[in-house]
Design an enzyme around this catalytic site. Structure first.
Site, short mmCIF file in Angstrom:
data_model
loop_
_atom_site.label_atom_id
_atom_site.label_comp_id
_atom_site.label_asym_id
_atom_site.label_seq_id
_atom_site.Cartn_x
_atom_site.Cartn_y
_atom_site.Cartn_z
N TRP A 148 -28.24 79.47 54.21
CA TRP A 148 -27.16 79.09 55.08
C TRP A 148 -26.04 78.23 53.18
O TRP A 148 -26.99 77.11 52.67
CB TRP A 148 -27.30 77.51 55.42
CG TRP A 148 -27.75 78.27 57.24
CD1 TRP A 148 -28.58 77.45 57.94
CD2 TRP A 148 -27.42 79.60 57.77
NE1 TRP A 148 -28.86 78.90 58.84
CE2 TRP A 148 -28.00 79.50 58.83
CE3 TRP A 148 -25.89 80.74 57.03
CZ2 TRP A 148 -27.98 80.56 59.80
CZ3 TRP A 148 -26.39 81.90 58.48
CH2 TRP A 148 -27.29 81.75 59.20
N VAL A 174 -31.31 76.76 54.21
CA VAL A 174 -30.92 75.42 53.96
C VAL A 174 -30.26 75.53 52.58
O VAL A 174 -31.28 75.05 51.62
CB VAL A 174 -30.37 73.87 54.69
CG1 VAL A 174 -29.81 72.71 54.40
CG2 VAL A 174 -31.03 73.91 55.49
N ASP A 175 -29.43 76.06 52.03
CA ASP A 175 -29.30 76.37 50.33
C ASP A 175 -28.15 75.14 49.70
O ASP A 175 -27.29 75.80 49.43
CB ASP A 175 -29.57 77.76 49.59
CG ASP A 175 -29.61 77.91 48.71
OD1 ASP A 175 -30.01 77.32 47.99
OD2 ASP A 175 -29.47 79.16 48.38
N THR A 176 -27.98 73.74 49.49
CA THR A 176 -26.89 73.38 48.58
C THR A 176 -27.61 73.86 47.41
O THR A 176 -26.10 73.91 46.84
CB THR A 176 -27.95 71.91 48.34
OG1 THR A 176 -29.04 72.07 47.79
CG2 THR A 176 -27.73 71.40 50.06
N GLY A 177 -28.20 74.58 46.67
CA GLY A 177 -27.41 75.90 45.27
C GLY A 177 -26.33 76.58 45.18
O GLY A 177 -25.81 77.41 45.07
#
Length: 156
Positions: free
Chosen positions: A92, A25-28
C-alpha cells in the site's frame, strides 16, 4: 487501524472492488502494487508504460486499466489504479495512504531527557515499577485539583 513499529511488518487489509487484499504499509512507495499471483484473472490489466524502481528486477509490470474503488482498513473511501507485478506481498503506497489519512507520529516522552538520565542512574528500568522488587506503580500519578478546597493545606 494503528500499528507500532516492531519486528512485525505493518500489514493491513483493504477491499478493492469488493475483494479483500492484505498488504504492507509502505510509506516509501509512491504507488500501490498488487502481487501478480493475487490479481484476479478477470480484472483487466495492461503493460505499464513506466517501470517500477526499488523493488528489484520486475520483468513483467502491469497496471490496472481501470481506476478501482477501494475501502481502507477503517472503511475509508478511496480509489486506486494499482501497478501489478511479481512481488511476494501487496504494497500500500502513498497513493492510498494519503487518501486513508495515514499519519506517522512519534510520541512525546513523558519526562525530559535529563530526568530520564537521573532516574536511570538511580536504578530505574523503563517499564518496571519503582521499589525494591520493581513492583510499584508503572505510570505517573495524576495531580487532581481539589475544587472543594478541603483536606491537607486547607482550613476545615
Amino acid at each position: 487501524w494503528a500499528s507500532q513499529v516492531s519486528e512485525n511488518r505493518p500489514v493491513c487489509k483493504a477491499i478493492i472492488q469488493g475483494k479483500q487484499f492484505e498488504g504492507l504499509v509502505d510509506t516509501g512507495a509512491d504507488v500501490s502494487i498488487i502481487a501478480l499471483n493475487q490479481w484476479p484473472k478477470n480484472w483487466p490489466k495492461q503493460k505499464a508504460v513506466t517501470g517500477l524502481v526499488g523493488i528489484g528486477t520486475a520483468s513483467e509490470v502491469y497496471q490496472s486499466t481501470e481506476i478501482l474503488h477501494c475501502l481502507g482498513p477503517d472503511n475509508q473511501e478511496s480509489t486506486v489504479q494499482p501497478m501489478i507485478t511479481s512481488i511476494p506481498l501487496n504494497l500500500w503506497g502513498r497513493d492510498l495512504l494519503q487518501q486513508w489519512g495515514a499519519e506517522i507520529t512519534m510520541p512525546t516522552p513523558l519526562y525530559s531527557p535529563t530526568s530520564q538520565k537521573i532516574m536511570t542512574k538511580m536504578g530505574y528500568i523503563p517499564g518496571k515499577g519503582l521499589g525494591k522488587n520493581e513492583d510499584g506503580i508503572k505510570v505517573p500519578v495524576e495531580a487532581k485539583i481539589n475544587q472543594k478546597r478541603e483536606g491537607i493545606g486547607y482550613p476545615f
